[in-house]
Motif scaffolding. Sequence first.
Motif, PDB file in Angstrom:
ATOM      1  N   LYS A 136       0.474  -1.867  -0.334  1.00  0.00           N
ATOM      2  CA  LYS A 136       0.129  -0.143   0.402  1.00  0.00           C
ATOM      3  C   LYS A 136       0.789   0.756   0.057  1.00  0.00           C
ATOM      4  CE  LYS A 136      -2.253   0.852   3.365  1.00  0.00           C
ATOM      5  NZ  LYS A 136      -3.442   1.250   4.789  1.00  0.00           N
ATOM      6  N   LEU A 137       0.275   2.069  -0.548  1.00  0.00           N
ATOM      7  CA  LEU A 137       1.019   3.691  -1.328  1.00  0.00           C
ATOM      8  C   LEU A 137       1.039   4.922  -1.063  1.00  0.00           C
ATOM      9  CD1 LEU A 137       3.416   2.156  -3.980  1.00  0.00           C
ATOM     10  CD2 LEU A 137       4.552   2.352  -1.471  1.00  0.00           C
ATOM     11  N   GLN A 138       0.873   5.522  -0.510  1.00  0.00           N
ATOM     12  CA  GLN A 138       0.503   7.486  -0.541  1.00  0.00           C
ATOM     13  C   GLN A 138       0.955   7.041  -1.547  1.00  0.00           C
ATOM     14  OE1 GLN A 138      -2.049   7.627   1.755  1.00  0.00           O
ATOM     15  NE2 GLN A 138      -1.815   5.314   2.302  1.00  0.00           N
ATOM     16  N   VAL A 139       0.056   8.121  -2.716  1.00  0.00           N
ATOM     17  CA  VAL A 139       0.595   8.721  -4.235  1.00  0.00           C
ATOM     18  C   VAL A 139       0.084  10.481  -4.031  1.00  0.00           C
ATOM     19  CG1 VAL A 139       0.422   9.072  -6.270  1.00  0.00           C
ATOM     20  CG2 VAL A 139       0.303   6.652  -5.515  1.00  0.00           C
ATOM     21  N   ALA A 140       1.140  11.337  -4.190  1.00  0.00           N
ATOM     22  CA  ALA A 140       1.163  12.830  -3.792  1.00  0.00           C
ATOM     23  C   ALA A 140       0.600  12.822  -5.656  1.00  0.00           C
ATOM     24  CB  ALA A 140       2.415  13.228  -3.787  1.00  0.00           C
ATOM     25  N   HIS A 141      -0.751  13.608  -5.539  1.00  0.00           N
ATOM     26  CA  HIS A 141      -1.455  14.455  -6.676  1.00  0.00           C
ATOM     27  C   HIS A 141      -0.529  15.907  -7.049  1.00  0.00           C
ATOM     28  CE1 HIS A 141      -3.196  10.540  -7.835  1.00  0.00           C
ATOM     29  NE2 HIS A 141      -3.044  10.855  -6.799  1.00  0.00           N
ATOM     30  N   HIS A 148       6.518  17.619  -3.386  1.00  0.00           N
ATOM     31  CA  HIS A 148       6.972  19.050  -3.604  1.00  0.00           C
ATOM     32  C   HIS A 148       7.981  19.977  -4.945  1.00  0.00           C
ATOM     33  CE1 HIS A 148       3.593  19.857  -1.370  1.00  0.00           C
ATOM     34  NE2 HIS A 148       2.979  21.288  -2.317  1.00  0.00           N
ATOM     35  N   TRP A 149       8.928  19.200  -4.268  1.00  0.00           N
ATOM     36  CA  TRP A 149      10.269  19.958  -4.746  1.00  0.00           C
ATOM     37  C   TRP A 149      10.554  19.333  -6.610  1.00  0.00           C
ATOM     38  CZ3 TRP A 149      14.306  22.507  -6.614  1.00  0.00           C
ATOM     39  CH2 TRP A 149      14.945  21.370  -7.218  1.00  0.00           C
ATOM     40  N   HIS A 150       9.708  17.522  -6.445  1.00  0.00           N
ATOM     41  CA  HIS A 150       9.618  16.818  -7.706  1.00  0.00           C
ATOM     42  C   HIS A 150       8.814  17.594  -8.638  1.00  0.00           C
ATOM     43  CE1 HIS A 150      12.993  13.650  -7.070  1.00  0.00           C
ATOM     44  NE2 HIS A 150      12.604  13.273  -5.624  1.00  0.00           N
ATOM     45  N   GLY A 151       7.803  17.869  -7.614  1.00  0.00           N
ATOM     46  CA  GLY A 151       7.212  18.825  -8.471  1.00  0.00           C
ATOM     47  C   GLY A 151       7.119  19.828 -10.221  1.00  0.00           C
ATOM     48  N   PHE A 152       7.622  20.907  -8.860  1.00  0.00           N
ATOM     49  CA  PHE A 152       7.857  21.487  -9.075  1.00  0.00           C
ATOM     50  C   PHE A 152       9.358  21.553 -10.335  1.00  0.00           C
ATOM     51  CE2 PHE A 152       6.807  23.862  -5.180  1.00  0.00           C
ATOM     52  CZ  PHE A 152       5.783  24.120  -5.317  1.00  0.00           C
ATOM     53  N   ARG A 153      10.498  20.943 -10.122  1.00  0.00           N
ATOM     54  CA  ARG A 153      11.091  20.168 -11.199  1.00  0.00           C
ATOM     55  C   ARG A 153      10.847  19.476 -12.547  1.00  0.00           C
ATOM     56  NH1 ARG A 153      12.933  15.043 -12.302  1.00  0.00           N
ATOM     57  NH2 ARG A 153      11.721  14.804 -10.804  1.00  0.00           N
ATOM     58  N   VAL A 154       9.503  19.485 -12.640  1.00  0.00           N
ATOM     59  CA  VAL A 154       9.161  18.761 -13.938  1.00  0.00           C
ATOM     60  C   VAL A 154       8.061  19.846 -14.727  1.00  0.00           C
ATOM     61  CG1 VAL A 154       7.507  17.011 -14.659  1.00  0.00           C
ATOM     62  CG2 VAL A 154       8.713  15.908 -12.692  1.00  0.00           C
ATOM     63  N   ASN A 180       1.116  24.864   9.417  1.00  0.00           N
ATOM     64  CA  ASN A 180       2.287  24.151  10.417  1.00  0.00           C
ATOM     65  C   ASN A 180       3.818  24.764   9.844  1.00  0.00           C
ATOM     66  OD1 ASN A 180       4.659  22.079   9.640  1.00  0.00           O
ATOM     67  ND2 ASN A 180       3.468  21.207  11.240  1.00  0.00           N
ATOM     68  N   ILE A 181       4.684  24.899  11.150  1.00  0.00           N
ATOM     69  CA  ILE A 181       5.827  26.088  11.140  1.00  0.00           C
ATOM     70  C   ILE A 181       6.319  25.506  10.162  1.00  0.00           C
ATOM     71  CG2 ILE A 181       6.674  25.412  12.714  1.00  0.00           C
ATOM     72  CD1 ILE A 181       6.797  28.468  12.191  1.00  0.00           C
ATOM     73  N   ARG A 182       6.213  24.145   9.886  1.00  0.00           N
ATOM     74  CA  ARG A 182       7.816  23.689   8.745  1.00  0.00           C
ATOM     75  C   ARG A 182       6.941  23.933   7.769  1.00  0.00           C
ATOM     76  NH1 ARG A 182      12.639  23.042   7.793  1.00  0.00           N
ATOM     77  NH2 ARG A 182      13.548  21.196   7.633  1.00  0.00           N
ATOM     78  N   PHE A 183       5.946  23.110   7.661  1.00  0.00           N
ATOM     79  CA  PHE A 183       5.021  23.890   5.949  1.00  0.00           C
ATOM     80  C   PHE A 183       4.870  24.773   5.472  1.00  0.00           C
ATOM     81  CE2 PHE A 183       1.600  24.605   3.445  1.00  0.00           C
ATOM     82  CZ  PHE A 183       1.669  23.277   2.467  1.00  0.00           C
ATOM     83  N   LEU A 184       4.596  26.378   6.805  1.00  0.00           N
ATOM     84  CA  LEU A 184       5.288  27.630   6.012  1.00  0.00           C
ATOM     85  C   LEU A 184       6.468  28.090   5.976  1.00  0.00           C
ATOM     86  CD1 LEU A 184       3.242  30.069   6.212  1.00  0.00           C
ATOM     87  CD2 LEU A 184       4.395  30.289   8.576  1.00  0.00           C
ATOM     88  N   ALA A 185       7.462  27.270   6.455  1.00  0.00           N
ATOM     89  CA  ALA A 185       8.980  27.292   5.773  1.00  0.00           C
ATOM     90  C   ALA A 185       9.791  26.713   4.689  1.00  0.00           C
ATOM     91  CB  ALA A 185       9.851  26.585   7.039  1.00  0.00           C
ATOM     92  N   MET A 186       8.401  26.212   4.191  1.00  0.00           N
ATOM     93  CA  MET A 186       8.476  25.234   2.610  1.00  0.00           C
ATOM     94  C   MET A 186       8.069  25.862   1.594  1.00  0.00           C
ATOM     95  SD  MET A 186       6.747  23.429   0.247  1.00  0.00           S
ATOM     96  CE  MET A 186       5.507  22.969   0.883  1.00  0.00           C
ATOM     97  N   VAL A 197      16.922  26.541  -5.169  1.00  0.00           N
ATOM     98  CA  VAL A 197      17.360  25.163  -4.947  1.00  0.00           C
ATOM     99  C   VAL A 197      16.603  24.724  -3.969  1.00  0.00           C
ATOM    100  CG1 VAL A 197      19.589  26.153  -4.884  1.00  0.00           C
ATOM    101  CG2 VAL A 197      18.620  26.231  -2.346  1.00  0.00           C
ATOM    102  N   ALA A 198      16.765  23.163  -3.989  1.00  0.00           N
ATOM    103  CA  ALA A 198      15.417  22.362  -3.666  1.00  0.00           C
ATOM    104  C   ALA A 198      15.344  22.696  -2.163  1.00  0.00           C
ATOM    105  CB  ALA A 198      16.239  21.149  -3.043  1.00  0.00           C
ATOM    106  N   PHE A 199      14.071  22.366  -1.467  1.00  0.00           N
ATOM    107  CA  PHE A 199      14.332  22.779  -0.286  1.00  0.00           C
ATOM    108  C   PHE A 199      14.847  21.702   1.266  1.00  0.00           C
ATOM    109  CE2 PHE A 199      11.503  22.213   3.777  1.00  0.00           C
ATOM    110  CZ  PHE A 199      11.355  23.814   4.759  1.00  0.00           C
ATOM    111  N   ASP A 200      15.668  21.973   2.257  1.00  0.00           N
ATOM    112  CA  ASP A 200      15.991  20.889   2.578  1.00  0.00           C
ATOM    113  C   ASP A 200      14.932  20.415   3.279  1.00  0.00           C
ATOM    114  OD1 ASP A 200      17.734  18.850   3.888  1.00  0.00           O
ATOM    115  OD2 ASP A 200      19.041  20.475   4.426  1.00  0.00           O
TER     116      ASP A 200
END
Length: 510
Positions: free
Chosen positions: A149-154, A180-186, A215-221, A307-310
Amino acid sequence: MGLLNIIRRMHLRQKLSIREIARRTGLSRNTVAKHLAAGTIEPRFATPERTSKLDPFADKLAGWLKTEAAKARKQRRTLKQLHTDLVTLGFTGSYGRVAAFARGWRADRQRDQQTTGRGTFVPLSFRPGEAFQFDWSEDFAVLGGERRKLQVAHVKLSHSRAFLLRAYPLQTHEMLFDAHWHGFRVFGGVPGRGIYDNMRTAVDRVGRGKERQVNIRFLAMTNHYVFEPDFCNPAAGWEKGQVEKNVRDARHQMLQGMPDFPDIAALNAWLEQRCQELWRETAHGTLPGTIADVWAEEQAALMPLPVAFDGFIEVSKRVSPTCLISFERNRYSVPASFANRPISLRIYPDRLVVAAEGNILCEHPRIIERSHHLPPRTIYDWRHYLAVVQRKPGALRNGAPFAELPSAFRQLQDHMLRKPGGDREMADILALVLQHDEQAVLIAVELALAEGVPTKTHVLNLLHRLVDGKVIGRPPLDTPQALTLRREPKANVERYDGLRNQIAGGRHAS
């Protein structure tokens, strides 16, 4: 209805009297007069209202049916169970009356969902580069011969409708940031706004209206990629209807019937390639051309990709006396100098990084095992225990971390342990990797084994020659031939007599 038509035709067209119409039709004059006075074109018969034993319990039963409809199919109560529960409340009617009520309730509910219950919506339009939409779905794939079972991001651009699917084991923060990084990259850039539902990895608390505690971490992204997060109203998935539709369509276009893959990395590579193929095959629908054509025009409106978000998640851990930390039921080794001390564990989608005192100590591939029937795993790095075996060389014999030594080191250890003090010498040889390149030490050990001299002294000699750049392994030189002089000296003992005569008063040594 046919008799009413005859009566009206006789009266209105043939101009017959009520008495004559009654004589011809056999009806009473009162009946004929009543139909003509009503002015109707079809007869209506009033059905008298009849009371039912279920009427006092109708609201209760309708509430139960609504509650059961919201549950999973296997968890719903049957109509027989509902009838039994009504009987305990005082209902004296039959099961058939309850079943008839349930059929009518379901028909009304289905009719509402197909008409007014579906709601009314306004078509949306987005400018190039204005927004993207994000959502998760839960699907299955065969990885390494096992169905998982996998979680798929769209991720989907709202203007060009270009989309990307990427699979992850979990829906955690680090997986969200990576998607998000791979989406923006593509896509080749970052839109100005992101549309989400109120997922827990992004929203800590949902307030009134559009008020959200992000969420503070999401806001940083979002600050790193410079886009504005926009959250839908609760239970209002239609506000991001494009990606919701993409979740449904992707199952038929890609996820159902896809081939097996050795690991999740191969699956994601296939998903990315398949998405881009569908861009070229699918018409946009609103604008001329395919999705790929509109996406090519939209790229100019996207912000250049930074650059990619760490995107790691950091947690504190304490290292055990056996130089291990625990995470997700598995254990990972840490350098022995940090045993019994606190460290920071940085969690990425595919790896774990251990940091302390501002330095990176080590890194391990992340193992995510969703099957709880399998035992936990321990991932060792034998280099982390070299400081321990310097003080306790006997631990080399049965130390679990040293079961993963390279084959050349294990062969040398077999030779070393046959003689007294071999544990100490083997510990000293392994400690060389802390000061020299591990590959150079391994080559020195292999040469020593090949030459049949598996000793510490010989390994050190070979290692120093490798480090100094001296040639090792060439055939021996033919020394006499190599030292041949151009002008060979001649043997002449008379030279000594000449030297004796040059010295005044000189005499022979004898």
